[in-house]
Design a protein around this motif. Structure first.
Motif, PDB file in Angstrom:
ATOM      1  N   ASP A 272       0.799  -1.223   0.000  1.00 19.23           N
ATOM      2  CA  ASP A 272       0.000   0.000   0.000  1.00 19.23           C
ATOM      3  C   ASP A 272       0.833   1.276   0.000  1.00 19.23           C
ATOM      4  O   ASP A 272       0.266   2.376  -0.038  1.00 19.23           O
ATOM      5  CB  ASP A 272      -0.929   0.015   1.214  1.00 19.23           C
ATOM      6  CG  ASP A 272      -2.081  -0.979   1.075  1.00 19.23           C
ATOM      7  OD1 ASP A 272      -2.376  -1.385  -0.066  1.00 19.23           O
ATOM      8  OD2 ASP A 272      -2.667  -1.363   2.101  1.00 19.23           O
ATOM      9  N   THR A 273       2.139   1.166   0.065  1.00 21.67           N
ATOM     10  CA  THR A 273       2.978   2.359  -0.010  1.00 21.67           C
ATOM     11  C   THR A 273       2.808   3.012  -1.384  1.00 21.67           C
ATOM     12  O   THR A 273       2.934   2.339  -2.407  1.00 21.67           O
ATOM     13  CB  THR A 273       4.461   2.001   0.190  1.00 21.67           C
ATOM     14  OG1 THR A 273       4.632   1.419   1.484  1.00 21.67           O
ATOM     15  CG2 THR A 273       5.355   3.224   0.054  1.00 21.67           C
ATOM     16  N   PRO A 274       2.491   4.305  -1.444  1.00 25.61           N
ATOM     17  CA  PRO A 274       2.329   4.948  -2.756  1.00 25.61           C
ATOM     18  C   PRO A 274       3.617   4.875  -3.571  1.00 25.61           C
ATOM     19  O   PRO A 274       4.691   5.252  -3.101  1.00 25.61           O
ATOM     20  CB  PRO A 274       1.981   6.403  -2.398  1.00 25.61           C
ATOM     21  CG  PRO A 274       1.425   6.328  -1.003  1.00 25.61           C
ATOM     22  CD  PRO A 274       2.189   5.228  -0.333  1.00 25.61           C
ATOM     23  N   VAL A 275       3.493   4.390  -4.799  1.00 25.03           N
ATOM     24  CA  VAL A 275       4.643   4.205  -5.670  1.00 25.03           C
ATOM     25  C   VAL A 275       4.266   4.636  -7.088  1.00 25.03           C
ATOM     26  O   VAL A 275       3.164   4.344  -7.561  1.00 25.03           O
ATOM     27  CB  VAL A 275       5.099   2.722  -5.687  1.00 25.03           C
ATOM     28  CG1 VAL A 275       6.080   2.462  -6.824  1.00 25.03           C
ATOM     29  CG2 VAL A 275       5.733   2.350  -4.364  1.00 25.03           C
ATOM     30  N   ILE A 276       5.188   5.329  -7.750  1.00 29.11           N
ATOM     31  CA  ILE A 276       5.061   5.588  -9.184  1.00 29.11           C
ATOM     32  C   ILE A 276       6.415   5.301  -9.833  1.00 29.11           C
ATOM     33  O   ILE A 276       7.459   5.394  -9.179  1.00 29.11           O
ATOM     34  CB  ILE A 276       4.612   7.030  -9.501  1.00 29.11           C
ATOM     35  CG1 ILE A 276       5.631   8.055  -8.977  1.00 29.11           C
ATOM     36  CG2 ILE A 276       3.231   7.315  -8.952  1.00 29.11           C
ATOM     37  CD1 ILE A 276       5.323   9.476  -9.411  1.00 29.11           C
ATOM     38  N   VAL A 277       6.384   4.930 -11.111  1.00 30.70           N
ATOM     39  CA  VAL A 277       7.608   4.734 -11.889  1.00 30.70           C
ATOM     40  C   VAL A 277       7.641   5.800 -12.964  1.00 30.70           C
ATOM     41  O   VAL A 277       6.683   5.946 -13.734  1.00 30.70           O
ATOM     42  CB  VAL A 277       7.671   3.330 -12.517  1.00 30.70           C
ATOM     43  CG1 VAL A 277       8.897   3.216 -13.429  1.00 30.70           C
ATOM     44  CG2 VAL A 277       7.728   2.260 -11.434  1.00 30.70           C
ATOM     45  N   LEU A 278       8.733   6.558 -12.997  1.00 27.34           N
ATOM     46  CA  LEU A 278       8.885   7.653 -13.943  1.00 27.34           C
ATOM     47  C   LEU A 278       9.954   7.328 -14.970  1.00 27.34           C
ATOM     48  O   LEU A 278      10.971   6.708 -14.643  1.00 27.34           O
ATOM     49  CB  LEU A 278       9.266   8.943 -13.214  1.00 27.34           C
ATOM     50  CG  LEU A 278       8.288   9.429 -12.141  1.00 27.34           C
ATOM     51  CD1 LEU A 278       8.826  10.695 -11.482  1.00 27.34           C
ATOM     52  CD2 LEU A 278       6.910   9.667 -12.730  1.00 27.34           C
ATOM     53  N   GLY A 279       9.727   7.775 -16.210  1.00 22.22           N
ATOM     54  CA  GLY A 279      10.703   7.590 -17.264  1.00 22.22           C
ATOM     55  C   GLY A 279      11.666   8.748 -17.341  1.00 22.22           C
ATOM     56  O   GLY A 279      11.657   9.654 -16.508  1.00 22.22           O
ATOM     57  N   ARG A 280      12.492   8.746 -18.371  1.00 18.38           N
ATOM     58  CA  ARG A 280      13.562   9.742 -18.485  1.00 18.38           C
ATOM     59  C   ARG A 280      13.023  11.159 -18.643  1.00 18.38           C
ATOM     60  O   ARG A 280      13.697  12.127 -18.294  1.00 18.38           O
ATOM     61  CB  ARG A 280      14.491   9.394 -19.648  1.00 18.38           C
ATOM     62  CG  ARG A 280      13.784   9.256 -20.989  1.00 18.38           C
ATOM     63  CD  ARG A 280      14.745   8.879 -22.114  1.00 18.38           C
ATOM     64  NE  ARG A 280      14.010   8.538 -23.333  1.00 18.38           N
ATOM     65  CZ  ARG A 280      13.673   7.295 -23.678  1.00 18.38           C
ATOM     66  NH1 ARG A 280      14.036   6.285 -22.896  1.00 18.38           N
ATOM     67  NH2 ARG A 280      12.997   7.064 -24.783  1.00 18.38           N
ATOM     68  N   ARG A 281      11.798  11.305 -19.187  1.00 22.14           N
ATOM     69  CA  ARG A 281      11.197  12.637 -19.349  1.00 22.14           C
ATOM     70  C   ARG A 281      10.254  12.978 -18.210  1.00 22.14           C
ATOM     71  O   ARG A 281       9.514  13.948 -18.286  1.00 22.14           O
ATOM     72  CB  ARG A 281      10.417  12.700 -20.669  1.00 22.14           C
ATOM     73  CG  ARG A 281      11.257  12.598 -21.920  1.00 22.14           C
ATOM     74  CD  ARG A 281      10.388  12.669 -23.170  1.00 22.14           C
ATOM     75  NE  ARG A 281       9.513  11.510 -23.283  1.00 22.14           N
ATOM     76  CZ  ARG A 281       9.834  10.392 -23.936  1.00 22.14           C
ATOM     77  NH1 ARG A 281      11.016  10.286 -24.534  1.00 22.14           N
ATOM     78  NH2 ARG A 281       8.991   9.388 -23.991  1.00 22.14           N
ATOM     79  N   SER A 282      10.237  12.173 -17.154  1.00 20.59           N
ATOM     80  CA  SER A 282       9.305  12.325 -16.030  1.00 20.59           C
ATOM     81  C   SER A 282       7.887  11.915 -16.398  1.00 20.59           C
ATOM     82  O   SER A 282       6.919  12.313 -15.735  1.00 20.59           O
ATOM     83  CB  SER A 282       9.303  13.757 -15.461  1.00 20.59           C
ATOM     84  OG  SER A 282      10.584  14.085 -14.953  1.00 20.59           O
TER      85      SER A 282
ATOM     86  N   ARG B   6      10.760  24.005  -8.649  1.00 18.49           N
ATOM     87  CA  ARG B   6      12.211  24.043  -8.856  1.00 18.49           C
ATOM     88  C   ARG B   6      12.777  22.630  -9.015  1.00 18.49           C
ATOM     89  O   ARG B   6      13.653  22.384  -9.857  1.00 18.49           O
ATOM     90  CB  ARG B   6      12.895  24.750  -7.681  1.00 18.49           C
ATOM     91  CG  ARG B   6      12.627  26.247  -7.606  1.00 18.49           C
ATOM     92  CD  ARG B   6      13.556  26.920  -6.612  1.00 18.49           C
ATOM     93  NE  ARG B   6      13.391  26.415  -5.252  1.00 18.49           N
ATOM     94  CZ  ARG B   6      12.538  26.896  -4.365  1.00 18.49           C
ATOM     95  NH1 ARG B   6      11.748  27.903  -4.700  1.00 18.49           N
ATOM     96  NH2 ARG B   6      12.462  26.393  -3.151  1.00 18.49           N
ATOM     97  N   ASP B   7      12.280  21.705  -8.206  1.00 22.22           N
ATOM     98  CA  ASP B   7      12.754  20.327  -8.309  1.00 22.22           C
ATOM     99  C   ASP B   7      12.402  19.721  -9.664  1.00 22.22           C
ATOM    100  O   ASP B   7      13.217  19.037 -10.285  1.00 22.22           O
ATOM    101  CB  ASP B   7      12.145  19.483  -7.186  1.00 22.22           C
ATOM    102  CG  ASP B   7      12.706  19.835  -5.811  1.00 22.22           C
ATOM    103  OD1 ASP B   7      13.712  20.571  -5.759  1.00 22.22           O
ATOM    104  OD2 ASP B   7      12.141  19.387  -4.803  1.00 22.22           O
ATOM    105  N   ALA B   8      11.187  19.968 -10.126  1.00 21.97           N
ATOM    106  CA  ALA B   8      10.756  19.406 -11.409  1.00 21.97           C
ATOM    107  C   ALA B   8      11.607  19.943 -12.554  1.00 21.97           C
ATOM    108  O   ALA B   8      12.034  19.189 -13.445  1.00 21.97           O
ATOM    109  CB  ALA B   8       9.273  19.722 -11.654  1.00 21.97           C
ATOM    110  N   VAL B   9      11.885  21.236 -12.546  1.00 18.77           N
ATOM    111  CA  VAL B   9      12.693  21.837 -13.604  1.00 18.77           C
ATOM    112  C   VAL B   9      14.131  21.339 -13.524  1.00 18.77           C
ATOM    113  O   VAL B   9      14.755  21.017 -14.544  1.00 18.77           O
ATOM    114  CB  VAL B   9      12.640  23.371 -13.517  1.00 18.77           C
ATOM    115  CG1 VAL B   9      13.635  24.004 -14.487  1.00 18.77           C
ATOM    116  CG2 VAL B   9      11.238  23.865 -13.824  1.00 18.77           C
ATOM    117  N   GLY B  10      14.671  21.252 -12.322  1.00 16.21           N
ATOM    118  CA  GLY B  10      16.045  20.786 -12.166  1.00 16.21           C
ATOM    119  C   GLY B  10      16.245  19.377 -12.676  1.00 16.21           C
ATOM    120  O   GLY B  10      17.306  19.050 -13.240  1.00 16.21           O
ATOM    121  N   ARG B  11      15.241  18.539 -12.537  1.00 17.41           N
ATOM    122  CA  ARG B  11      15.354  17.164 -13.031  1.00 17.41           C
ATOM    123  C   ARG B  11      15.208  17.100 -14.546  1.00 17.41           C
ATOM    124  O   ARG B  11      15.839  16.258 -15.197  1.00 17.41           O
ATOM    125  CB  ARG B  11      14.319  16.296 -12.318  1.00 17.41           C
ATOM    126  CG  ARG B  11      14.714  16.040 -10.865  1.00 17.41           C
ATOM    127  CD  ARG B  11      13.579  15.607  -9.996  1.00 17.41           C
ATOM    128  NE  ARG B  11      14.041  15.403  -8.623  1.00 17.41           N
ATOM    129  CZ  ARG B  11      13.264  15.434  -7.552  1.00 17.41           C
ATOM    130  NH1 ARG B  11      11.958  15.680  -7.708  1.00 17.41           N
ATOM    131  NH2 ARG B  11      13.759  15.237  -6.347  1.00 17.41           N
TER     132      ARG B  11
END
Length: 305
Positions: free
Chosen positions: A123-133, A186-191
């Protein structure tokens, strides 16, 4: 997105953000024509000629050695993430490859092994993101936490996949989800900046950035600063519409054998009201990603908190 032009812009913005006093140089009462360090000052600190550094910044020199890049990183006071990003931006030039001969990155998807890994989190919230987020997959609580207003099956269709950077800047629900939205932005742009350095030939990444620049002045301002942000651990205060405020930690880890993919798991301090809120979110979310009617909930929010 040409890596040599990105390299020059990164160097210029970093140079502009340093004052002589930051690097031990004397300051005089002279009017400086440019903000931050001059080219000759940075070149002297890095131990290279001013003419060579100027060519590098202008994108005219494609053969910067590892030693020169390391020296520039030290002179610019780059942190570890910025240092790696500098090497990424210069890598195309060092290889001497022709832009037209390099293939774009392959389409993304998750393997059965990755699906098993997601299931192991329960039940731990999890997502998998690709190279473009892009969101490549999520479990039901990950969907409920980050984007319960979207179709839970949307990550399965490459044309409909949510993108976390797009959500941060163009989705009202996501903007309201983070109490300190500017930090999340800021975090989203930095990534995304890291992604540009590593995947300069990805046309979908270029299209995403162009879209965000066109539609979001806030994104444009942050993008022009050339800041980078590592995929590691970040703490946020979230305000979820179903379970209220909670302080959470989002931890990103590379997916084994899948280039550019990261699994992001969300946790809260044991025994805290935030952990109780995450537990409640799991309880009121059905396997198909919808919310149970209030009469079916095992307890009300007030009783849980």
């Amino acid at each position: 997105m040409k890596s040599k032009s990105q390299l020059g812009r990164f160097l210029r913005t970093r140079r502009a953000q340093l004052q002589p006093s930051d690097v031990g140089l004397p300051e005089f009462d002279e009017r400086r024509r440019v903000p931050g360090l001059r080219r000759d000052e940075l070149a002297r600190l890095a131990g290279v000629s001013e003419s060579y550094y100027t060519r590098l910044e202008q994108g005219l020199s494609r053969g910067a050695s590892t030693e020169v890049l390391d020296a520039l990183a030290r002179a610019l006071r780059l942190d570890e993430t910025e240092h790696r990003h500098l090497h990424d931006l210069a890598d195309v030039g060092r290889r001497g490859g022709n832009d037209r001969t390099r293939k774009p990155p392959a389409p993304e998807g998750i393997t059965e092994t990755t699906r098993q890994l997601i299931d192991a989190f329960g039940d731990t919230p999890v997502i998998v993101l690709g190279r473009r987020s892009d969101v490549l997959a999520w479990n039901r609580t990950g969907h409920a936490l980050f984007a319960g207003h979207l179709d839970p099956k949307s990550p399965q269709d490459p044309a409909q996949r949510p993108n976390t950077a797009r959500l941060v800047f163009r989705d009202a629900h996501t903007r309201e989800l983070y109490e300190d939205w500017p930090k999340k932005a800021r975090d989203a742009v930095g990534r995304l900046r890291l992604a540009v350095g590593r995947y300069p030939d990805d046309p979908l990444l270029a299209a995403l950035i162009g879209e965000l620049v066109m539609h979001s002045p806030e994104f444009t301002d942050l993008w022009s600063a050339h800041r980078v942000r590592a995929w590691d651990t970040a703490a946020y205060r979230m305000r979820h519409p179903l379970v209220g405020p909670m302080d959470v930690t989002q931890q990103a880890m590379p997916v084994p054998n899948e280039q550019g993919q990261r699994l992001v798991a969300v946790t809260a301090m044991a025994g805290s009201a935030s952990q109780t809120a995450l537990t409640l979110l799991a309880q009121i979310t059905t396997p198909d990603g919808h919310t149970r009617p209030a009469t079916d909930n095992p307890s009300t929010l007030s009783e849980c908190l």
